[in-house]
Design a protein around this motif. Structure first.
Motif, PDB file in Angstrom:
ATOM      1  N   LEU A 110      -3.102   9.104   7.168  1.00 20.04           N
ATOM      2  CA  LEU A 110      -3.729   9.819   5.937  1.00 20.04           C
ATOM      3  C   LEU A 110      -5.108  10.396   6.248  1.00 20.04           C
ATOM      4  O   LEU A 110      -5.616  11.346   5.606  1.00 20.04           O
ATOM      5  N   LEU A 111      -5.842   9.467   7.119  1.00 21.29           N
ATOM      6  CA  LEU A 111      -7.249   9.903   7.231  1.00 21.29           C
ATOM      7  C   LEU A 111      -7.493  11.062   8.211  1.00 21.29           C
ATOM      8  O   LEU A 111      -8.135  11.906   8.207  1.00 21.29           O
ATOM      9  N   TRP A 136       0.911  -1.295  -0.038  1.00 17.24           N
ATOM     10  CA  TRP A 136      -0.149   0.077   0.345  1.00 17.24           C
ATOM     11  C   TRP A 136       0.827   1.277  -0.044  1.00 17.24           C
ATOM     12  O   TRP A 136       1.199   1.642   1.073  1.00 17.24           O
ATOM     13  N   THR A 137       1.246   1.909  -1.157  1.00 20.02           N
ATOM     14  CA  THR A 137       1.793   3.101  -1.333  1.00 20.02           C
ATOM     15  C   THR A 137       0.785   4.153  -1.000  1.00 20.02           C
ATOM     16  O   THR A 137      -0.239   3.935  -1.065  1.00 20.02           O
ATOM     17  N   THR A 138       1.407   5.343  -0.728  1.00 23.72           N
ATOM     18  CA  THR A 138       0.619   6.550  -0.760  1.00 23.72           C
ATOM     19  C   THR A 138      -0.461   6.827  -1.680  1.00 23.72           C
ATOM     20  O   THR A 138      -1.722   6.895  -1.606  1.00 23.72           O
ATOM     21  N   ILE A 139       0.071   6.853  -2.981  1.00 21.70           N
ATOM     22  CA  ILE A 139      -0.810   6.748  -4.173  1.00 21.70           C
ATOM     23  C   ILE A 139      -2.113   5.799  -4.299  1.00 21.70           C
ATOM     24  O   ILE A 139      -3.049   5.925  -4.546  1.00 21.70           O
ATOM     25  N   VAL A 167      -3.441   4.149  -2.025  1.00 20.41           N
ATOM     26  CA  VAL A 167      -4.246   4.235  -0.792  1.00 20.41           C
ATOM     27  C   VAL A 167      -5.307   5.148  -1.097  1.00 20.41           C
ATOM     28  O   VAL A 167      -6.246   5.125  -1.137  1.00 20.41           O
ATOM     29  N   LEU A 168      -4.578   6.653  -1.488  1.00 25.51           N
ATOM     30  CA  LEU A 168      -5.562   7.437  -2.174  1.00 25.51           C
ATOM     31  C   LEU A 168      -6.429   7.264  -3.409  1.00 25.51           C
ATOM     32  O   LEU A 168      -7.395   7.872  -3.416  1.00 25.51           O
ATOM     33  N   ARG A 169      -6.011   6.265  -3.960  1.00 24.70           N
ATOM     34  CA  ARG A 169      -6.837   5.773  -5.283  1.00 24.70           C
ATOM     35  C   ARG A 169      -7.910   4.807  -4.801  1.00 24.70           C
ATOM     36  O   ARG A 169      -8.788   4.460  -5.525  1.00 24.70           O
ATOM     37  N   SER A 170      -8.025   4.241  -3.447  1.00 30.01           N
ATOM     38  CA  SER A 170      -8.725   3.177  -3.022  1.00 30.01           C
ATOM     39  C   SER A 170     -10.143   3.917  -2.643  1.00 30.01           C
ATOM     40  O   SER A 170     -10.053   4.715  -1.841  1.00 30.01           O
ATOM     41  N   ARG A 171     -11.256   3.203  -3.032  1.00 26.66           N
ATOM     42  CA  ARG A 171     -12.471   3.803  -2.400  1.00 26.66           C
ATOM     43  C   ARG A 171     -12.876   3.473  -1.141  1.00 26.66           C
ATOM     44  O   ARG A 171     -13.436   4.166  -0.258  1.00 26.66           O
TER      45      ARG A 171
END
Length: 408
Positions: free
Chosen positions: A351-352, A214-217, A219-223
């Motif tokens: 990140l949340l 789980w890279t940051t990108i 994670v941010l692309r995951s709904r």
């Protein structure tokens, strides 16, 4: 007994101290600071808002380092930040100095020695009972809410706010540092004990058996990252609005400060029950269903607040709000752990933080609307409307996929 429960127990202690001496007792310094520094309520409430926003901004960085480095060293570092921060506040001669300390040392310390660290540890130590462990661990903040306010008031009345801060600084380092250094380890493997049996669902494996990185990108692309933000933000805003404005809400309907203090204790006690129930059920029931239950309870409580309740009804409302709010933290932790796995838990939870911290603006908006319209009904109506799409969004949350079974 599984050693992981020792980890959970210590997590409860350092959360009770870090949040008990910051979030839950901040309001008791307000009158003393207003007198000492000749400032108004706006600067006091702004300090608390800045503190919350700063914690949200620190969370993504803290989440990454909690996944990568020694958690016990980071918790001790957080406790040290809190200790230094409280000592500096005790020598402050202007309000801007206190604001600066809360925006830096106190916010960093509260994140590193707070719920993010405790939940990351629970996620790494538990699998099948992860929700239960997170639920028990998250009661630490509520225990701090029960125990620390009367202690802070005792110090304030007998020693004054400056010496009170010095005593608190000493207690933080005296209790947290030796306990964390002795007990806390990142994982069962680091301690040399057998890890808990894997959960029925484990999200760290892709369909081909390949571990998910789980890279940051990614994670941010995951709904599964964005839906909890949409779902939990209005619910957290609802609770923070009531919590921050409770004394003003009760004053509007003629309830004394002494009775209001009891309502706050009822909320904190109910939160403990909510955390244990929703945390335990998160391992057994569909977590989306549990969210809908908690959000519905919160919405019903907010609706009752708009009815000009008497004190008996306010007690009932306090129980409802505490049960619902208590469920949000372990549910959010279980959702993150169940869909991103323990290895990425701190990263994702961190990140949340900046997004969920937006709820910190709701209390100020509520106060402004109260001054403008003469009632809190406007902010409550906004919250109730926002809860509708929030609850709908949870239907689109992906369920956990079955784990890939290892051979043998």
């Amino acid at each position: 007994m599984y050693y992981g429960w020792n980890i959970v127990g210590v997590g409860m202690v350092f959360q009770a101290i870090s949040f008990g001496f910051t979030i839950y007792i901040f309001t008791f310094w307000a009158e003393a600071w207003m007198t000492e520094f000749n400032v108004g309520r706006t600067q006091i409430t702004a300090t608390f808002m800045i503190f919350n926003v700063a914690m949200g901004l620190v969370s993504p960085i803290a989440g990454r380092i909690l996944d990568a480095f020694s958690i016990r060293v980071l918790i001790i570092s957080g406790a040290t930040c809190l200790t230094v921060g409280f000592l500096l506040i005790s020598f402050a001669n202007a309000m801007w100095q206190i604001i600066t300390v809360y925006a830096t040392l106190i916010s960093v310390g509260s994140v590193l020695a707070g719920p993010l660290a405790a939940q990351t540890l629970a996620a790494k130590w538990f699998s099948a009972r992860r929700g239960l462990a997170i639920g028990w661990g998250s009661t630490g903040t509520s225990i701090g809410g029960l125990l620390m306010p009367p202690f802070a008031i005792y110090l304030l009345l007998n020693l004054g706010w400056r010496q009170a801060h010095q005593v608190i600084a000493f207690l933080i380092v005296l209790i947290i540092v030796p306990l964390v250094w002795k007990i806390i380890r990142n994982t069962p493997q680091e301690k040399g004990v057998e890890p808990e049996a894997p959960a029925r669902f484990e999200p760290t494996q892709e369909s081909g058996g390949q571990a998910v990185q789980w890279t940051t990108i990614k994670v941010l692309r995951s709904r599964n990252f964005w839906i909890p933000i949409i779902a939990f933000l209005p619910a957290l805003a609802a609770f923070s609005t009531v919590q921050a404005n409770l004394s003003l809400i009760t004053a509007d309907i003629g309830i004394s400060q002494q009775k209001t203090a009891l309502l706050m204790s009822i909320i904190a006690g109910s939160m403990i029950v909510g955390k244990l129930f929703f945390g335990g059920m998160a391992d057994r029931w569909d977590q989306r269903l549990l969210y809908w239950i908690a959000a519905s309870i919160m919405g019903f409580g907010i609706l009752l607040l708009m009815s000009q309740p008497n004190y008996t009804l306010m007690v009932f409302i306090s129980v409802l709000l505490g049960l619902a709010a208590g469920g949000f933290l372990p549910l959010l932790g279980a959702i993150v752990g169940g869909r991103f796995g323990p290895e990425a838990f701190g990263q994702v939870f961190g990140l949340l933080g900046p997004f969920l911290t937006l709820s910190a603006f709701a209390p100020m908006l509520g106060g402004w609307l109260r001054d403008t319209t003469g009632s809190y009904d406007s902010i409550f109506q906004i919250i109730l409307v926002a809860l509708i799409p929030a609850m709908v969004s949870m239907a689109f949350m992906k369920r956990q996929a079955p784990a890939t079974q290892a051979s043998g």
